[in-house]
Design an enzyme around this catalytic site. Structure first.
Site, short mmCIF file in Angstrom:
data_model
loop_
_atom_site.label_atom_id
_atom_site.label_comp_id
_atom_site.label_asym_id
_atom_site.label_seq_id
_atom_site.Cartn_x
_atom_site.Cartn_y
_atom_site.Cartn_z
N ILE A 1 0.79 -1.23 -0.03
CA ILE A 1 0.25 0.19 0.10
C ILE A 1 0.84 1.04 0.06
O ILE A 1 1.86 1.44 0.88
CB ILE A 1 -1.04 -0.07 1.27
CG1 ILE A 1 -1.77 -1.28 1.37
CG2 ILE A 1 -1.95 1.20 0.99
CD1 ILE A 1 -2.59 -1.69 0.21
N LYS A 2 0.79 1.95 -1.02
CA LYS A 2 1.34 3.42 -1.13
C LYS A 2 0.95 4.45 -0.09
O LYS A 2 -0.24 4.75 -0.28
CB LYS A 2 1.55 3.80 -2.64
CG LYS A 2 2.37 2.92 -3.52
CD LYS A 2 2.75 3.35 -4.86
CE LYS A 2 3.49 4.47 -5.14
NZ LYS A 2 3.77 4.71 -6.55
N ILE A 3 1.73 5.07 0.59
CA ILE A 3 1.21 6.23 1.41
C ILE A 3 2.31 7.25 1.22
O ILE A 3 3.52 7.00 1.39
CB ILE A 3 1.49 5.53 2.90
CG1 ILE A 3 0.28 4.61 3.06
CG2 ILE A 3 1.17 6.99 3.73
CD1 ILE A 3 0.13 4.06 4.43
#
Length: 377
Positions: free
Chosen positions: A145-147
């Protein structure tokens, strides 16, 4: 710019992999998946991972008819839900394609990244909640998951990792922020361990952006126009990335990290992002050639991957031991009147804004498709 000579007969992407750099593709579309082109890249160009972002999905949705069937199926769905369904379906399918790589590398590679809605980049709690939802929806162990590495994103990174969710931290431009990202990673793993999670499959990369630094600093160097300033063109981005790697070496040789490593944790690898060369005067593979070091990821847009596969240069490690020279380059840039801190702060703000614009384009394209297919709510 002088091009070094590489006389090896092995294909460049294979040599890069053998040098310890994981090649990830910075692109994804349903056409890439359904045509089998992504699967071919694994065998023909040594790709072992995929990254996505709102711009990539907006581009994919606006071209051709690959999504017409999905839009017909989703007719009557609200546009936000439709976008999440379409993007998570693509990422899930890509994760299945990459699953053999994930298994063969002991969960290190074979990863596919999907980004949290960029409009939430300044909202810690909302980012954390959406990260968990995306993880559950994609439902594949090899998703990341890209944050974004905004100030508000840092505690979301920690909270997400603490749940045993793999994270790709994106939009890193400065060394100072990168250090904060690594600290957030260590905090997250320590909490994950306390929460009883197996640390080995909890993957993370820190996406350090490269070419955008040169684009902005070169513009400022050109405006200054002195011989000293012009001599520094095209040198800031690589120097900044090499200093980031020196910071990585420092943090991941610490006692704090060694305690986590002993518990089965894997390091948060540096990932060179924004590696497409924008200036035609520069070698089109320079952000790959000049950032070769074992244990990093280089995610490339298709055009850069094709260029590197054709004429990329691998002459061994081009990063280790370069920190002093890189620091001197940055000092010279500062000396002609350019603040790297100011530049990196601007680039972060622009990066978030650009992804918000792309997300809006994705919503608009999807809404139009749903309307054509029978109406969006």
């Amino acid at each position: 710019m002088t091009t070094p000579t590489d006389t090896s007969d092995t294909r460049p992407t294979r040599r890069l992999s053998e040098a310890g750099v994981s090649i990830w593709l910075d692109d994804l579309s349903r056409e890439l998946l359904r045509s089998g082109a992504l699967a071919k890249l694994l065998t023909e160009k040594d790709v072992v991972g995929v990254t996505t972002n709102p711009t990539i999905f907006a581009s994919a949705m606006s071209k051709g008819d690959a999504y017409d069937g999905a839009l017909q199926e989703l007719a009557g769905t609200d546009v936000e839900s439709a976008v999440e369904r379409i993007t998570t379906d693509d990422v899930r399918e890509a994760a299945d394609v990459l699953r053999p790589v994930y298994d063969a590398t002991g969960t290190v590679d074979g990863r596919v990244s999907i980004e949290v809605d960029p409009r939430l980049a300044r909202d810690t709690d909302a980012t954390t909640a959406v990260a968990e939802r995306l993880w559950t929806t994609v439902d594949r162990p090899n998703v990341m998951i890209k944050i974004p590495a905004t100030v508000e994103g840092l505690p979301a990174i920690t909270a997400t990792l603490a749940k045993g969710i793999s994270v790709n931290v994106t939009l890193i431009f400065s060394i100072e922020r990168y250090r904060a990202v690594m600290d957030a990673f260590l905090d997250g793993l320590e909490q994950a361990q306390a929460n009883g999670h197996d640390l080995a499959p909890v993957g993370s990369v820190a996406s350090f952006f490269v070419s955008r630094v040169d684009t902005e600093i070169d513009k400022r160097l050109d405006a200054i126009g002195t011989p000293e300033a012009l001599e520094l063109r095209g040198k800031a981005a690589v120097a900044n990335a090499r200093l980031a790697y020196a910071a990585y070496e420092e943090v991941f040789s610490s006692d704090r990290w060694k305690a986590l490593e002993a518990a089965g944790a894997r390091p948060q690898r540096p990932l060179w992002a924004s590696t497409g060369v924008k200036n035609p005067d520069y070698r089109d593979t320079m952000y790959v050639d000049e950032l070769v070091v074992a244990g990093v990821v280089n995610t490339m847009p298709g055009s850069t991957l094709d260029a590197f596969a054709d004429h990329g240069i691998v002459l061994g490690d081009t990063v280790s031991g370069t920190a002093e020279e890189a620091a001197a380059t940055i000092a010279a840039i500062e000396a002609v009147g350019i603040s790297l801190e100011e530049v990196t702060r601007q680039l972060e703000e622009e990066g978030v804004s650009k992804f918000e614009v792309s997300w809006d384009e994705l919503l608009t394209t999807t809404r139009a498709g749903l309307d054509s297919a029978g109406g969006a709510r």
